[in-house]
Design a protein around this motif. Structure first.
Motif, mmCIF file in Angstrom:
data_model
loop_
_atom_site.group_PDB
_atom_site.id
_atom_site.type_symbol
_atom_site.label_atom_id
_atom_site.label_comp_id
_atom_site.label_asym_id
_atom_site.label_seq_id
_atom_site.Cartn_x
_atom_site.Cartn_y
_atom_site.Cartn_z
ATOM 1 N N TRP A 107 48.750 80.891 -10.225
ATOM 2 C CA TRP A 107 47.957 81.341 -11.216
ATOM 3 C C TRP A 107 47.585 82.672 -11.560
ATOM 4 C CZ3 TRP A 107 43.206 83.511 -10.068
ATOM 5 C CH2 TRP A 107 42.876 83.603 -8.633
ATOM 6 N N LEU A 133 36.300 78.301 -15.650
ATOM 7 C CA LEU A 133 36.955 79.009 -14.999
ATOM 8 C C LEU A 133 37.023 79.221 -13.507
ATOM 9 C CD1 LEU A 133 38.312 82.179 -15.470
ATOM 10 C CD2 LEU A 133 36.271 83.151 -15.109
ATOM 11 N N ILE A 143 40.452 77.653 -11.478
ATOM 12 C CA ILE A 143 41.330 78.619 -10.142
ATOM 13 C C ILE A 143 41.143 77.494 -9.051
ATOM 14 C CG2 ILE A 143 40.785 80.532 -8.783
ATOM 15 C CD1 ILE A 143 39.791 81.949 -11.152
ATOM 16 N N ASN A 151 40.354 83.717 -19.864
ATOM 17 C CA ASN A 151 38.564 83.568 -19.610
ATOM 18 C C ASN A 151 38.240 83.875 -21.314
ATOM 19 O OD1 ASN A 151 36.197 83.810 -19.037
ATOM 20 N ND2 ASN A 151 36.462 85.781 -18.218
ATOM 21 N N VAL A 203 44.490 85.091 -13.998
ATOM 22 C CA VAL A 203 43.764 85.148 -15.134
ATOM 23 C C VAL A 203 43.710 86.170 -16.011
ATOM 24 C CG1 VAL A 203 41.108 85.777 -15.225
ATOM 25 C CG2 VAL A 203 41.700 84.341 -13.128
ATOM 26 N N ILE A 232 45.173 81.192 -16.861
ATOM 27 C CA ILE A 232 43.825 81.001 -17.264
ATOM 28 C C ILE A 232 43.298 82.039 -18.061
ATOM 29 C CG2 ILE A 232 41.528 80.170 -16.440
ATOM 30 C CD1 ILE A 232 43.211 79.635 -13.609
#
Ligand code: FAD
Length: 92
Positions: free
Chosen positions: A58, A44, A48, A81, A60, A79
């Protein structure tokens, strides 16, 4: 930009044009240009950091229960998680 990102995150783990609807509670949402599943806190943080250093927009994504994604999707790197294990230590 994509080549450098693939070199840092692993080409096999970086997916292109990934439909986001499947990852949201409301099951709607267009594609992310680039998509990465972060399965640990290191992945993670690494994703980033790489996106920041390569100037890639980006976002999350957690369980997708508190977002609405438009039909156009996301221009940049999403991204997700999926890191599972959390440790809380007394020393903060
Ligand atoms: C039917 C339903 C009932 C709900 N009931 C409640 C409720 O009772 N109480 C409540 O508080 N909420 C409720 N929610 C809202 C939602 O479940 C919460 O807000 C939950 O915390 C969202 O987490 P998520 O992982 O799904 O976040 P996501 O929807 O994936 O992301 C939401 C935001 O958090 C950011 N984010 C996600 N993960 C991280 C991370 N690791 N680090 C930094 N930023 C991150 C994302 O970038 C985004 O901006 C409900 C939602 C639904 C659909």
């Amino acid at each position: 930009m994509e080549k450098e990102l693939a070199a840092r995150l692993g080409a096999k783990k970086l997916r292109r044009d990934e439909p986001l609807g499947q990852y949201t509670t409301f099951k709607i949402g267009g594609p992310a240009d680039l998509f990465y599943d972060a399965t640990s806190t290191d992945e993670l943080a690494g994703a980033i950091t790489a996106a920041r250093e390569l100037d890639v927009p980006w976002f999350v994504l957690g369980l997708g229960a508190n977002i609405l994604v438009g039909d156009k999707g996301f221009r940049g790197l999403v991204i997700r998680n999926t890191s599972q294990h959390f440790n809380f230590s007394d020393d903060g």
